[in-house]
Design a protein around this motif. Structure first.
Motif, mmCIF file in Angstrom:
data_model
loop_
_atom_site.group_PDB
_atom_site.id
_atom_site.type_symbol
_atom_site.label_atom_id
_atom_site.label_comp_id
_atom_site.label_asym_id
_atom_site.label_seq_id
_atom_site.Cartn_x
_atom_site.Cartn_y
_atom_site.Cartn_z
ATOM 1 N N GLY A 9 0.871 -1.274 -0.139
ATOM 2 C CA GLY A 9 -0.062 0.003 -0.071
ATOM 3 C C GLY A 9 0.877 1.246 0.098
ATOM 4 O O GLY A 9 0.315 2.333 -0.198
ATOM 5 N N SER A 10 2.361 1.062 0.011
ATOM 6 C CA SER A 10 2.787 2.328 0.152
ATOM 7 C C SER A 10 3.187 3.284 -1.193
ATOM 8 O O SER A 10 3.119 4.339 -1.137
ATOM 9 N N ALA A 11 2.499 2.510 -2.263
ATOM 10 C CA ALA A 11 2.675 3.278 -3.604
ATOM 11 C C ALA A 11 1.332 3.823 -3.835
ATOM 12 O O ALA A 11 1.114 4.625 -4.671
ATOM 13 N N VAL A 12 0.232 3.695 -2.914
ATOM 14 C CA VAL A 12 -1.118 4.271 -3.120
ATOM 15 C C VAL A 12 -0.965 5.798 -2.953
ATOM 16 O O VAL A 12 -0.472 6.177 -2.336
ATOM 17 N N LYS B 15 -0.998 7.065 5.726
ATOM 18 C CA LYS B 15 -1.627 8.109 6.231
ATOM 19 C C LYS B 15 -1.735 9.321 5.471
ATOM 20 O O LYS B 15 -0.796 9.438 4.451
ATOM 21 N N GLY B 16 -2.788 10.267 5.412
ATOM 22 C CA GLY B 16 -2.948 11.210 4.814
ATOM 23 C C GLY B 16 -3.784 11.055 3.388
ATOM 24 O O GLY B 16 -4.148 12.004 2.690
ATOM 25 N N LEU B 17 -4.204 9.807 3.405
ATOM 26 C CA LEU B 17 -5.167 9.372 2.157
ATOM 27 C C LEU B 17 -6.374 8.802 2.773
ATOM 28 O O LEU B 17 -6.359 8.198 3.961
ATOM 29 N N ALA B 18 -7.479 8.781 1.989
ATOM 30 C CA ALA B 18 -8.751 8.301 2.259
ATOM 31 C C ALA B 18 -9.473 7.681 1.098
ATOM 32 O O ALA B 18 -8.886 7.883 0.222
ATOM 33 N N VAL B 19 -10.357 6.947 1.178
ATOM 34 C CA VAL B 19 -11.187 6.450 0.126
ATOM 35 C C VAL B 19 -12.552 6.746 -0.018
ATOM 36 O O VAL B 19 -13.237 6.864 1.212
ATOM 37 N N GLN B 20 -12.805 7.302 -1.143
ATOM 38 C CA GLN B 20 -14.484 7.537 -1.190
ATOM 39 C C GLN B 20 -15.061 6.560 -2.282
ATOM 40 O O GLN B 20 -14.451 6.354 -3.222
ATOM 41 N N LEU B 21 -16.010 6.049 -1.739
ATOM 42 C CA LEU B 21 -16.803 5.095 -2.164
ATOM 43 C C LEU B 21 -17.976 5.644 -2.949
ATOM 44 O O LEU B 21 -18.862 6.439 -2.159
ATOM 45 N N THR C 33 -12.450 6.165 -5.346
ATOM 46 C CA THR C 33 -11.239 6.719 -5.679
ATOM 47 C C THR C 33 -10.444 7.289 -4.244
ATOM 48 O O THR C 33 -11.170 7.084 -3.343
ATOM 49 N N VAL C 34 -9.163 7.012 -4.474
ATOM 50 C CA VAL C 34 -8.322 7.658 -3.433
ATOM 51 C C VAL C 34 -8.175 8.966 -3.240
ATOM 52 O O VAL C 34 -8.311 9.577 -4.363
ATOM 53 N N VAL C 35 -8.606 9.467 -2.285
ATOM 54 C CA VAL C 35 -8.358 11.108 -2.196
ATOM 55 C C VAL C 35 -7.578 11.332 -0.927
ATOM 56 O O VAL C 35 -7.260 10.642 0.053
ATOM 57 N N LYS C 36 -7.109 12.802 -0.761
ATOM 58 C CA LYS C 36 -6.244 13.100 0.305
ATOM 59 C C LYS C 36 -7.501 13.239 1.369
ATOM 60 O O LYS C 36 -8.521 13.692 1.258
ATOM 61 N N GLY C 37 -6.906 13.126 2.482
ATOM 62 C CA GLY C 37 -7.780 12.732 3.849
ATOM 63 C C GLY C 37 -7.284 11.900 4.788
ATOM 64 O O GLY C 37 -6.193 11.646 4.924
ATOM 65 N N ALA C 38 -7.987 11.660 5.905
ATOM 66 C CA ALA C 38 -7.952 11.033 7.179
ATOM 67 C C ALA C 38 -7.839 9.735 7.080
ATOM 68 O O ALA C 38 -9.011 9.128 7.918
#
Length: 180
Positions: A2-5, A98-104, A167-172
């Motif tokens: 997951g480090s490349a996400v 950390k620093g990324l989130a997912v929007q479904l 999609t992966v987005v910036k977030g918590a």
């Protein structure tokens, strides 16, 4: 790992066949509180209650190994998550930095009838359903958007039922649901 996400990566879901052995404590409580026998026919499930609850778990290994083998050099697949106990909302954050989130996107994958039946029967709130059950998503791949459509085609050829769900987005480091 997951480090490349990165923000902008796509989330591909592979369809579950049902509960996948998750949430049985809640499912049992709902069914028993409603005084439904496991051998009782349930029209909205197309069969008996027990059969719907005990549909065998899909195994994704063959299809996922094929995708990983075909896209290894390109590093198209950046993270994977088996959706087990903790449902969608607890399993996906485990594989993103950390620093990324997912929007479904709500409605972007089919939800098997057993989940809506349990929700209605037990008057279970949607956030609790997502926390306890897989809601029709058994496995998730997070991939580079450049390869998303090719990976989806490959998964279909392998007999899976993939959906591009988010999609992966910036977030918590969490999962949120947005209108599709």
């Amino acid at each position: 790992d997951g480090s490349a996400v990165r923000a902008g990566d796509d989330v591909i879901a592979l369809a579950s066949s049902g509960l996948h052995s998750n949430g049985f404590s809640l499912a049992r409580k709902i069914v028993e509180d409603a005084k439904i026998a496991y051998d009782q026919p349930v029209p909205e499930l197309g069969g008996r209650a027990g059969d719907a609850l005990l549909t065998p778990t899909r195994i994704y290994a063959k299809a996922v190994k094929s995708v990983l083998r075909n896209y290894r050099v390109k590093k198209a697949v950046k993270a994977m998550a088996n959706i087990t106990g903790g449902g969608i909302v607890e399993n996906i954050p485990r594989v993103i930095p950390k620093g990324l989130a997912v929007q479904l996107r709500e409605g972007s994958w089919p939800v098997p009838a057993v989940f809506r039946w349990l929700q209605k029967l037990g008057e279970v709130a949607e956030p609790e359903m997502r926390r306890v059950f897989n809601m029709g998503v058994g496995f998730v791949l997070i991939c580079s958007p450049t390869f998303t459509n090719a990976i989806v085609r490959s998964l279909k050829r392998a007999g899976e039922h993939p959906s591009i769900v988010g999609t992966v987005v910036k977030g918590a480091q969490d999962v949120t649901f947005v209108k599709g």
